[in-house]
Design an enzyme around this catalytic site. Structure first.
Site, mmCIF file in Angstrom:
data_model
loop_
_atom_site.group_PDB
_atom_site.id
_atom_site.type_symbol
_atom_site.label_atom_id
_atom_site.label_comp_id
_atom_site.label_asym_id
_atom_site.label_seq_id
_atom_site.Cartn_x
_atom_site.Cartn_y
_atom_site.Cartn_z
ATOM 1 N N GLU A 150 0.849 -1.183 0.000
ATOM 2 C CA GLU A 150 0.000 0.000 0.000
ATOM 3 C C GLU A 150 0.894 1.244 0.000
ATOM 4 O O GLU A 150 1.892 1.302 0.692
ATOM 5 C CB GLU A 150 -0.849 -0.045 1.282
ATOM 6 C CG GLU A 150 -1.889 1.001 1.362
ATOM 7 C CD GLU A 150 -2.763 1.018 0.143
ATOM 8 O OE1 GLU A 150 -3.502 0.067 -0.096
ATOM 9 O OE2 GLU A 150 -2.692 2.025 -0.598
ATOM 10 N N LEU A 152 -0.495 4.465 0.462
ATOM 11 C CA LEU A 152 -1.272 5.631 0.908
ATOM 12 C C LEU A 152 -0.570 6.375 2.038
ATOM 13 O O LEU A 152 0.195 5.804 2.808
ATOM 14 C CB LEU A 152 -2.688 5.229 1.307
ATOM 15 C CG LEU A 152 -2.915 4.096 2.307
ATOM 16 C CD1 LEU A 152 -2.768 4.586 3.715
ATOM 17 C CD2 LEU A 152 -4.305 3.515 2.082
ATOM 18 N N GLU A 154 -0.983 8.903 5.384
ATOM 19 C CA GLU A 154 -1.940 9.337 6.391
ATOM 20 C C GLU A 154 -2.301 10.796 6.118
ATOM 21 O O GLU A 154 -1.461 11.581 5.693
ATOM 22 C CB GLU A 154 -1.352 9.183 7.793
ATOM 23 C CG GLU A 154 -1.296 7.734 8.219
ATOM 24 C CD GLU A 154 -0.817 7.558 9.650
ATOM 25 O OE1 GLU A 154 -1.099 8.409 10.500
ATOM 26 O OE2 GLU A 154 -0.152 6.538 9.894
ATOM 27 N N GLY A 255 12.529 20.602 7.860
ATOM 28 C CA GLY A 255 11.729 20.785 9.061
ATOM 29 C C GLY A 255 12.389 20.158 10.264
ATOM 30 O O GLY A 255 13.619 20.075 10.335
ATOM 31 N N CYS A 262 5.679 4.664 9.689
ATOM 32 C CA CYS A 262 6.204 3.933 8.524
ATOM 33 C C CYS A 262 7.692 4.128 8.281
ATOM 34 O O CYS A 262 8.421 3.150 8.138
ATOM 35 C CB CYS A 262 5.425 4.337 7.284
ATOM 36 S SG CYS A 262 3.673 3.995 7.468
#
Ligand code: UGA
Length: 438
Positions: A150, A152, A154, A255, A262
């Site tokens: 997968e 994707l 969050e 940042g 993950c």
């Protein structure tokens, strides 16, 4: 097509709702009964924009249901997806206990030929292990193991799942491949690129993709350190790098480091996997080290600004590891909080979604529902998560509330000019530091 989903977390729940949306009959389950009853009440149990609506659409259509056991989910299914967690265990390797348990339960429950799909991120070699467990648990059944990682993210998981950039299928049999083409037929017909390969390649691809994305973040954060030292601006450097299509602009926002379940987990698991095959991959460990350094750089900056940290009140704006989620796993904000608390500061935090989760992780952290109340008496404000609502901060109000006017913008989000105009000393990431007081 009848689909079983084992594991109703971020990946499982989004996948289940997506498959129902594109016309399949989906039965999902989870070993956590409390989680299941929350889901059955129509609530995802975590914040993910658009997910609740998609779940409700699925349950209302009758195509999405949540059942108590793997046996119920698998009965009559053509394809079973394993979407359980693979958390890191001591040493960094992924714990595959839940994957093994799921495979065993699926093997015992299967009543006819079944395609079993690993969707959780797992190290190469897992499919082989799963095959052994499945055939031992269901010796008379024909199993086809497939890897379908997968991709994707969050915070935009629903959009990523409904309109993926690509679909990756690693299969060893025609039956496995054909079933997966049927699962994704509406998306493939709509033009989503399909990449078909063998199982090991799919497994490695997922780890390599996450490791490379994390590497980009650590790279730009290291460049940010150099920019600070020479008076350059990392935002412009990132823009220049991104204008080269061979590099790409994505994942080059400097940042306070990457968080989430993950990247850390997958970097460690990939490192472990490489090591176990006899290949040392120190670059992966360096990516993690640089990420840690990004947090430490902010601690140094704050210490430099405030002189003494003991007893100082510091307000963290944003606690989730990224905007659009209430997930605080490996959140840089919380790591920063721990380090500043260790040095004697009093930490206050505010997040639009993750306040409760952050408090559970760092009990010493004071939580505020109101940024301006939280800022009262503060010596420094640190922006940790780039939620849109922080772009509307009223610096005049904040200036009245704080004790010392320092802002560290850990995501280069705020309007520097507006903050300075109200008398704040503003410090971004990877930008000239010559205005710092000494
Ligand atoms: C990541 C990958 O992007 C997905 O493709 C993958 O499917 C997913 O892991 C997974 O394996 O499940 P995610 O962790 O949700 O997705 O979030 P990202 O958007 O990739 O951000 C990860 C972290 O990097 C965040 O803390 C974010 O603030 C940070 N980041 C991201 C930066 O510091 N700079 C950037 O330019 C981009």
């Amino acid at each position: 097509m009848r689909i079983a989903i084992v594991g109703a977390g971020h990946v499982g729940l989004v996948s289940a709702a997506t498959f129902a949306h594109i016309g399949h009959d989906v039965l999902a389950t989870d070993s956590d009964e409390t989680k299941l009853s929350v889901i059955r009440s129509g609530v995802a149990g975590f914040y993910e924009p658009g997910l609740q609506e998609l779940m409700l659409e699925g349950t209302a259509s009758g195509r999405l249901s949540f059942v108590d056991s793997v046996a119920e989910a698998v009965a009559g299914a053509a394809v079973a997806f394993i979407c359980v967690g693979t958390p890191p265990r001591g040493g960094g390797a992924a714990s595959l206990v839940a994957v093994e348990q799921s495979a065993r339960a699926i093997g015992q429950a299967a009543t006819g030929p079944l395609v079993v799909v690993e969707k959780s991120t797992v190290p190469a070699g897992t499919a082989e292990r799963m095959r052994t467990i499945l055939t031992r648990a269901g010796p008379d059944i024909e199993f086809h193991v497939v890897s379908n990682p997968e991709f994707l993210r969050e915070g935009s998981a629903v959009a990523d799942s409904l309109r993926p950039e690509r679909i990756l299928i690693g299969a060893e049999s025609d039956e496995g491949l054909l079933a997966m083409r049927e699962v994704y037929a509406p998306m493939i017909d709509a033009g989503v690129p399909l990449i078909e390969t063998n199982v090991a390649t799919a497994e490695v691809s997922k780890h390599a993709a996450n490791a490379f994305l994390a590497l980009k973040v650590s790279f730009i954060n290291a460049v940010a350190r150099v920019c600070e030292n020479v008076g350059a601006d990392v935002r412009d450097v990132a823009g220049l790098l991104g204008s080269d299509p061979r590099i790409g602009r994505a994942m080059l926002d400097a940042g306070i480091g990457f968080g989430g379940s993950c990247f850390h987990k997958d970097l460690q698991a990939f490192d472990q996997l490489a090591g176990s095959t006899g290949y040392d991959f120190p670059l992966l460990r360096e990516v993690i080290r640089l990420n840690d350094q990004s947090v430490e750089a902010v601690v140094d900056r704050v210490e430099h600004l405030l002189w003494n940290l003991e007893g100082k009140r510091i307000l963290l704006l944003g606690l989730a590891f990224k905007p659009g989620t209430d997930d605080v796993r490996f959140a840089p904000a919380l790591e920063l909080a721990r380090r500043l608390i260790e040095r004697g500061a009093h930490l206050v935090g505010h997040d639009p979604q993750a306040n409760a989760a952050a408090k559970a992780e760092v009990p010493e952290l004071e939580i505020t529902d109101d940024v301006y109340r939280g800022a009262e008496g503060a010596s420094c404000l640190i922006l940790c998560t780039e939620w849109e609502e922080f772009t509307h901060l009223d610096f005049a109000r904040l200036r009245v509330a704080v004790q010392d006017p320092y802002i560290v913008d850990g995501r280069n989000l705020l309007d520097e000019g507006a903050a300075r105009a109200e008398g704040f000393t503003y410090v971004g990431i990877g930008r000239p530091l010559d205005l710092l007081p000494r």
